[in-house]
Scaffold this motif. Structure first.
Motif, PDB file in Angstrom:
ATOM      1  N   ARG A  12      18.844 -12.676  11.830  1.00 10.40           N
ATOM      2  CA  ARG A  12      19.309 -11.411  11.253  1.00 10.40           C
ATOM      3  C   ARG A  12      18.116 -10.661  10.692  1.00 10.40           C
ATOM      4  O   ARG A  12      17.220 -11.252  10.104  1.00 10.40           O
ATOM      5  CB  ARG A  12      20.317 -11.666  10.133  1.00 10.40           C
ATOM      6  CG  ARG A  12      21.627 -12.163  10.636  1.00 10.40           C
ATOM      7  CD  ARG A  12      22.631 -12.270   9.529  1.00 10.40           C
ATOM      8  NE  ARG A  12      23.898 -12.729  10.073  1.00 10.40           N
ATOM      9  CZ  ARG A  12      24.939 -13.064   9.341  1.00 10.40           C
ATOM     10  NH1 ARG A  12      24.861 -12.985   8.031  1.00 10.40           N
ATOM     11  NH2 ARG A  12      26.040 -13.457   9.908  1.00 10.40           N
ATOM     12  N   THR A  43      22.795  -8.661  20.966  1.00  8.99           N
ATOM     13  CA  THR A  43      22.538  -7.973  19.704  1.00  8.99           C
ATOM     14  C   THR A  43      23.807  -7.278  19.257  1.00  8.99           C
ATOM     15  O   THR A  43      24.484  -6.641  20.054  1.00  8.99           O
ATOM     16  CB  THR A  43      21.420  -6.925  19.873  1.00  8.99           C
ATOM     17  OG1 THR A  43      20.253  -7.578  20.344  1.00  8.99           O
ATOM     18  CG2 THR A  43      21.111  -6.234  18.562  1.00  8.99           C
ATOM     19  N   CYS A  46      25.448  -6.208  12.144  1.00 11.65           N
ATOM     20  CA  CYS A  46      25.946  -7.221  11.217  1.00 11.65           C
ATOM     21  C   CYS A  46      26.416  -6.582   9.909  1.00 11.65           C
ATOM     22  O   CYS A  46      27.330  -7.080   9.269  1.00 11.65           O
ATOM     23  CB  CYS A  46      24.826  -8.218  10.966  1.00 11.65           C
ATOM     24  SG  CYS A  46      25.274  -9.604   9.956  1.00 11.65           S
ATOM     25  N   LEU A  56      21.836  -3.860   9.179  1.00  7.91           N
ATOM     26  CA  LEU A  56      21.394  -5.205   9.499  1.00  7.91           C
ATOM     27  C   LEU A  56      21.916  -5.590  10.879  1.00  7.91           C
ATOM     28  O   LEU A  56      23.070  -5.311  11.205  1.00  7.91           O
ATOM     29  CB  LEU A  56      21.931  -6.178   8.440  1.00  7.91           C
ATOM     30  CG  LEU A  56      21.371  -7.585   8.394  1.00  7.91           C
ATOM     31  CD1 LEU A  56      19.894  -7.566   8.004  1.00  7.91           C
ATOM     32  CD2 LEU A  56      22.144  -8.427   7.397  1.00  7.91           C
ATOM     33  N   TYR A  57      21.059  -6.206  11.673  1.00  4.73           N
ATOM     34  CA  TYR A  57      21.422  -6.644  13.016  1.00  4.73           C
ATOM     35  C   TYR A  57      21.432  -8.166  13.076  1.00  4.73           C
ATOM     36  O   TYR A  57      20.685  -8.828  12.352  1.00  4.73           O
ATOM     37  CB  TYR A  57      20.409  -6.143  14.048  1.00  4.73           C
ATOM     38  CG  TYR A  57      20.441  -4.673  14.284  1.00  4.73           C
ATOM     39  CD1 TYR A  57      21.294  -4.113  15.222  1.00  4.73           C
ATOM     40  CD2 TYR A  57      19.623  -3.821  13.565  1.00  4.73           C
ATOM     41  CE1 TYR A  57      21.322  -2.757  15.450  1.00  4.73           C
ATOM     42  CE2 TYR A  57      19.630  -2.456  13.781  1.00  4.73           C
ATOM     43  CZ  TYR A  57      20.488  -1.930  14.727  1.00  4.73           C
ATOM     44  OH  TYR A  57      20.509  -0.581  14.943  1.00  4.73           O
ATOM     45  N   GLU A  58      22.260  -8.700  13.957  1.00  6.38           N
ATOM     46  CA  GLU A  58      22.238 -10.119  14.271  1.00  6.38           C
ATOM     47  C   GLU A  58      21.976 -10.247  15.762  1.00  6.38           C
ATOM     48  O   GLU A  58      22.661  -9.619  16.567  1.00  6.38           O
ATOM     49  CB  GLU A  58      23.560 -10.790  13.915  1.00  6.38           C
ATOM     50  CG  GLU A  58      23.572 -12.267  14.225  1.00  6.38           C
ATOM     51  CD  GLU A  58      24.833 -12.947  13.779  1.00  6.38           C
ATOM     52  OE1 GLU A  58      24.945 -13.260  12.579  1.00  6.38           O
ATOM     53  OE2 GLU A  58      25.720 -13.141  14.642  1.00  6.38           O
TER      54      GLU A  58
END
Length: 67
Positions: A12, A43, A46, A56-58
């Motif tokens: 993350r 992708t 998040c 925010l990315y996961e």
């Protein structure tokens, strides 16, 4: 035929680009520099603000060792 060694990393962070670099470092540590190949990447956001901006990315990365 041998079974290839595989690894999955879930990270993350603030940008997919940053996470891709972190995953490359982890795969280099695990398999050795340049001795692996990326076979999957997913992708998704998040954490999203009320205004719809992704905060925010996961990312999930799958790699296998080169034979």
């Amino acid at each position: 035929m041998s079974v290839a060694e595989a690894e999955t990393v879930v990270l993350r962070g603030l940008s997919p680009r940053e996470l891709r670099e972190r995953a490359r470092c982890r795969f280099d540590e695990r398999f050795g520099e340049g001795s692996w190949r990326l076979c999957g990447e997913q992708t998704c956001p998040c954490l999203v603000s009320l205004g719809g901006r992704v905060r925010l990315y996961e990312c999930r990365f799958d790699a296998v060792a080169n034979d």
